[in-house]
Design an enzyme around this catalytic site. Structure first.
Site, PDB file in Angstrom:
ATOM      1  N   GLY A 148       0.817  -1.212   0.000  1.00 14.89           N
ATOM      2  CA  GLY A 148       0.000   0.000   0.000  1.00 14.89           C
ATOM      3  C   GLY A 148       0.850   1.260   0.000  1.00 14.89           C
ATOM      4  O   GLY A 148       0.320   2.363   0.077  1.00 14.89           O
ATOM      5  N   SER A 150       3.085   4.255  -1.541  1.00 11.41           N
ATOM      6  CA  SER A 150       3.058   4.949  -2.833  1.00 11.41           C
ATOM      7  C   SER A 150       4.383   5.628  -3.159  1.00 11.41           C
ATOM      8  O   SER A 150       4.610   6.001  -4.301  1.00 11.41           O
ATOM      9  CB  SER A 150       1.932   5.984  -2.859  1.00 11.41           C
ATOM     10  OG  SER A 150       2.092   6.931  -1.823  1.00 11.41           O
ATOM     11  N   GLN A 151       5.248   5.811  -2.170  1.00  8.12           N
ATOM     12  CA  GLN A 151       6.524   6.491  -2.412  1.00  8.12           C
ATOM     13  C   GLN A 151       7.679   5.517  -2.159  1.00  8.12           C
ATOM     14  O   GLN A 151       7.671   4.793  -1.155  1.00  8.12           O
ATOM     15  CB  GLN A 151       6.678   7.698  -1.484  1.00  8.12           C
ATOM     16  CG  GLN A 151       5.641   8.790  -1.714  1.00  8.12           C
ATOM     17  CD  GLN A 151       5.773   9.469  -3.082  1.00  8.12           C
ATOM     18  OE1 GLN A 151       6.836   9.475  -3.699  1.00  8.12           O
ATOM     19  NE2 GLN A 151       4.659  10.013  -3.564  1.00  8.12           N
ATOM     20  N   HIS A 155      10.186   6.101   4.328  1.00  5.01           N
ATOM     21  CA  HIS A 155       9.441   6.994   5.232  1.00  5.01           C
ATOM     22  C   HIS A 155       8.629   6.178   6.219  1.00  5.01           C
ATOM     23  O   HIS A 155       7.995   5.197   5.846  1.00  5.01           O
ATOM     24  CB  HIS A 155       8.532   7.929   4.432  1.00  5.01           C
ATOM     25  CG  HIS A 155       7.590   7.212   3.513  1.00  5.01           C
ATOM     26  ND1 HIS A 155       7.993   6.640   2.323  1.00  5.01           N
ATOM     27  CD2 HIS A 155       6.271   6.938   3.620  1.00  5.01           C
ATOM     28  CE1 HIS A 155       6.968   6.067   1.731  1.00  5.01           C
ATOM     29  NE2 HIS A 155       5.901   6.224   2.494  1.00  5.01           N
ATOM     30  N   GLN A 157       5.541   6.671   8.972  1.00  6.93           N
ATOM     31  CA  GLN A 157       4.488   7.670   9.231  1.00  6.93           C
ATOM     32  C   GLN A 157       3.995   7.594  10.669  1.00  6.93           C
ATOM     33  O   GLN A 157       4.059   6.532  11.305  1.00  6.93           O
ATOM     34  CB  GLN A 157       3.321   7.440   8.286  1.00  6.93           C
ATOM     35  CG  GLN A 157       3.774   7.401   6.841  1.00  6.93           C
ATOM     36  CD  GLN A 157       2.635   7.505   5.862  1.00  6.93           C
ATOM     37  OE1 GLN A 157       1.794   8.375   5.948  1.00  6.93           O
ATOM     38  NE2 GLN A 157       2.619   6.603   4.899  1.00  6.93           N
TER      39      GLN A 157
HETATM   40  P1  AMP Z   1       2.867   5.690   1.367  1.00  5.94           P
HETATM   41  O1  AMP Z   1       1.662   5.831   0.478  1.00  5.94           O
HETATM   42  O2  AMP Z   1       2.696   4.761   2.496  1.00  5.94           O
HETATM   43  O3  AMP Z   1       4.102   5.423   0.555  1.00  5.94           O
HETATM   44  O4  AMP Z   1       3.080   7.103   2.041  1.00  5.94           O
HETATM   45  C1  AMP Z   1       3.535   8.218   1.296  1.00  5.94           C
HETATM   46  C2  AMP Z   1       2.862   9.408   1.873  1.00  5.94           C
HETATM   47  O5  AMP Z   1       3.488  10.570   1.353  1.00  5.94           O
HETATM   48  C3  AMP Z   1       1.392   9.516   1.505  1.00  5.94           C
HETATM   49  O6  AMP Z   1       0.614   9.404   2.679  1.00  5.94           O
HETATM   50  C4  AMP Z   1       1.259  10.882   0.856  1.00  5.94           C
HETATM   51  O7  AMP Z   1       0.139  11.572   1.354  1.00  5.94           O
HETATM   52  C5  AMP Z   1       2.537  11.574   1.250  1.00  5.94           C
HETATM   53  N1  AMP Z   1       3.041  12.529   0.262  1.00  5.94           N
HETATM   54  C6  AMP Z   1       2.974  12.438  -1.096  1.00  5.94           C
HETATM   55  N2  AMP Z   1       3.584  13.511  -1.656  1.00  5.94           N
HETATM   56  C7  AMP Z   1       4.058  14.270  -0.642  1.00  5.94           C
HETATM   57  C8  AMP Z   1       4.798  15.500  -0.569  1.00  5.94           C
HETATM   58  N3  AMP Z   1       5.133  16.162  -1.661  1.00  5.94           N
HETATM   59  N4  AMP Z   1       5.108  15.972   0.653  1.00  5.94           N
HETATM   60  C9  AMP Z   1       4.758  15.322   1.776  1.00  5.94           C
HETATM   61  N5  AMP Z   1       4.051  14.172   1.775  1.00  5.94           N
HETATM   62  C10 AMP Z   1       3.711  13.650   0.590  1.00  5.94           C
END
Ligand code: AMP
Length: 310
Positions: A148, A150-151, A155, A157
């Site tokens: 799940g 997305s980046q 990171h 959270q």
């Molecule tokens: P994940 O989906 O678990 O990889 O978490 C990545 C998180 O990064 C998501 O919850 C997004 O809301 C957050 N996110 C995406 N782009 C940015 C950004 N430019 N700055 C800060 N947070 C971001």
């Protein structure tokens, strides 16, 4: 770090007021869903939050949002024993004060948490627990392609559980004294839950150190790797949740239920987020435990480690 809670709240407010982050918490619709298994009732918080529509579905290697600090979102420029992290606000928060610890240098989100990443995460939770008595913070890490996430840039959270939301993993953790899993002592599993999950209670914070965090994490990862191998999965994906009282790991097979319902670690904490009505209705129609089971692995309740396991 002493002022983390204060600084976080101040920063969140100014970022929200200036439009540096997208959050319409006021328009969030929360529904409590109760699901009964055996004689136990489990409570889920299903949230419809349209501001999540702005969130990118997948990161882009050429446009990595965590490679540079965005000043309006930066809570702490530098953090960690070796100054290797930054604390930043989530630009698309799912609740007030949702933030992240990101590595300054690129590290892959497919890699397990290192002892320093675990330690730094635990310290943040401990700091927030002391300064915010009535908030229940947890850290989560979506690891691997089906988790799940997305980046791709590493990171962890941080989020609070909604007020009054019963945490069924905490209740499971509380059913035992703290321990470090070994060949004779398996992580806790709730026999009612239809998916593999591994929970270990932690001792009181003064007894938690880097070594203990790393040992417990490794023991959960071993069970997760064994489970994924038994399911013949070629990639390693799991959800990981940490509080000051327990750690939990959930192996994952799919990032989405059907084509639309994306679930990350929050789902296994009983928090299901929907960015539109279609997804909300899909979750209501299918039932949350059915969804969590489908995208996880079958329960391993009662399974003990053997020499053939990781
Ligand atoms: P994940 O989906 O678990 O990889 O978490 C990545 C998180 O990064 C998501 O919850 C997004 O809301 C957050 N996110 C995406 N782009 C940015 C950004 N430019 N700055 C800060 N947070 C971001």
């Amino acid at each position: 770090m002493i002022y983390l809670s204060h600084r976080l709240k101040e920063k969140f407010k100014s970022a929200k007021d200036s439009g540096a982050l997208f959050f319409q918490g006021e328009s969030a619709r929360h529904t409590q869903i109760l699901e009964v298994v055996g004689e136990s009732t489990y409570s889920f918080d299903l949230t419809l939050l349209p501001s999540l529509q702005h969130r990118p579905e997948t990161g882009n290697a050429n446009d990595n949002p965590f490679s540079k600090a965005e000043p309006d979102l930066t809570i702490l420029q530098t953090y960690g024993n070796e100054d290797e992290f930054r604390l930043i606000l989530n630009k698309f928060p799912v609740a007030e004060n949702h933030f992240m610890m990101v590595t300054k240098k690129f590290r892959s989100q497919d890699s397990p948490l290192s002892p320093s990443e675990l330690h730094a995460s635990f310290k943040i939770l401990e700091n927030l627990r002391i300064s915010e008595e009535d908030s229940r913070w947890f850290a989560f890490y979506n690891c691997g392609p089906e988790s799940g996430a997305s980046q791709a840039h590493k990171h962890v959270q941080f989020l609070t559980l909604p007020k009054g939301h019963p945490d069924f993993n905490f209740l499971l953790a509380q059913s035992s004294e703290p321990f470090i899993p070994d060949q004779t002592h398996e992580p806790l599993q709730d026999p009612n839950l239809p998916y593999a999950h591994f929970v270990v209670p932690l001792p009181e914070s003064s007894a938690v150190n880097d070594e203990l965090l790393a040992l417990v994490f490794t023991s959960l990862l071993q069970r997760t790797l064994t489970t994924l191998a038994e399911e013949e999965l070629s990639n390693i994906s799991y959800n990981f949740c940490l509080t000051t009282s327990y750690m939990m790991m959930v192996p994952r097979t799919k990032s989405k239920f059907g084509c639309t319902v994306g679930i990350n670690s929050c789902g296994y904490m009983g928090l299901v987020l929907c960015k539109n009505h279609k997804i909300y209705e899909e979750v209501r129609k299918n039932g949350i435990f059915n969804i969590l089971a489908e995208i996880g692995c079958p329960s391993r309740y009662g399974q003990v480690s053997s020499e053939y396991h990781y």
